[in-house]
Design a protein around this motif. Structure first.
Motif: not given
Length: 220
Positions: A159-160, A176-178, A182-184, A189-192
Motif C-alpha cells: 500500500a505504501g 521528499a525523497l520517500l 511512492a509517487e514513482r 501511502l507514506r508512513s513517515m
C-alpha cells in the motif's frame, strides 16, 4: 486522563495546521500512537480520549498487552512499525492490521505464506533505508522496484512506503525523497514522521505519522 487528552488534542491540532498549510485534508493523515514499551495503564487514557491507531515495535510485546486492551475498546487498529523476523511472520499477520517494515525478499515470502494460511491480509508498507544507513533496516532505494515486483508476484499488495530519516539531520529532503519514490511506484501511502518532525512530514506528503513521546510524554 486529562494529560493524555490534552496531548492528543495538541498533536491533532498540529497535524491539522500542517495539512492546511500544505493544502491537504487533515482527515487524510492517520496518527499512529507509538505505544512500544508503554504498559496498558499508560495506553488506556489515550484510548479513552479517542485514539484508535497504535504502533508497536515487537511482536511479543504487542501479543502480551493488546488482546486484553482490544477486548476493552472497539475499533483498535494495530501497526507493526519495528523490524520483523521472517519466523515471526505468522504471529504478526494474526496480531497486526498493518505492517510497516517489509524490507527483504525472505520476509515477502514469509508474509505471503502467513497471509494465505490466516486468510487475512494486513496492510503492508515497504520500509526504505532512505539514508543508506548500515545499522538501519529497510530496503535500499535501488532495490525497491525489484522488491515491489517480488511482492506482487507473491500475491501481496503493497500500500505504501515507510522510512525513518537519519537522526540529527534535517529530515525534509528524506521525506521528499520517500514521497517521490511512492509517487514513482504508484503507491498511495507514506508512513513517515515522528514526534520531532511529524509536521514537516505532513507538509511533504505523509499519510501516516508515528508519534510516541508527544502523546505519551517523555520516557522515565
Amino acid at each position: 486522563m486529562k494529560d493524555a487528552a490534552d496531548r492528543l488534542a495538541a498533536v491533532t491540532a498540529n497535524i491539522a495546521e500542517a495539512a492546511k498549510r500544505a493544502q491537504r485534508k487533515a482527515g487524510d493523515i492517520t496518527l499512529i500512537a507509538v505505544s512500544k514499551t508503554q504498559d496498558a495503564a499508560a495506553i488506556r487514557p489515550l484510548i479513552a480520549a479517542g485514539q484508535r491507531q497504535f504502533g508497536e515495535n515487537r511482536v511479543q510485546e504487542a501479543a502480551a498487552k493488546w488482546p486484553a486492551l482490544r477486548a476493552e475498546a472497539d475499533g483498535i487498529t494495530l501497526h507493526l512499525i519495528g523490524q520483523l523476523q521472517s519466523n515471526k511472520a505468522e504471529e504478526a499477520v494474526e496480531l497486526f492490521d498493518a505492517i510497516h517494515s517489509v524490507d527483504r525478499p525472505s520476509l515477502v515470502q514469509a508474509l505471503a505464506k502467513a497471509s494465505d494460511k490466516a486468510g487475512k491480509r494486513p496492510q503492508l508498507f515497504v520500509q526504505v533505508n532512505i539514508g543508506d544507513e548500515e545499522q538501519k533496516g529497510g530496503c535500499a532505494v535501488a532495490d525497491l522496484p525489484a522488491l515491489l515486483a517480488e511482492a506482487k508476484e507473491a500475491g501481496l499488495e503493497i500500500a505504501g512506503l515507510m522510512a525513518i530519516p537519519p537522526a540529527d539531520i534535517e529530515p525534509a529532503p528524506y521525506f521528499a525523497l520517500l514521497d517521490e519514490l511512492a509517487e514513482r511506484n504508484g503507491l498511495p501511502l507514506r508512513s513517515m514522521g515522528m514526534s520531532g518532525d511529524y509536521e514537516t512530514a505532513v507538509m511533504l506528503g505523509a499519510t501516516h505519522v508515528r508519534v510516541g513521546t508527544a502523546l505519551f510524554g517523555a520516557r522515565e
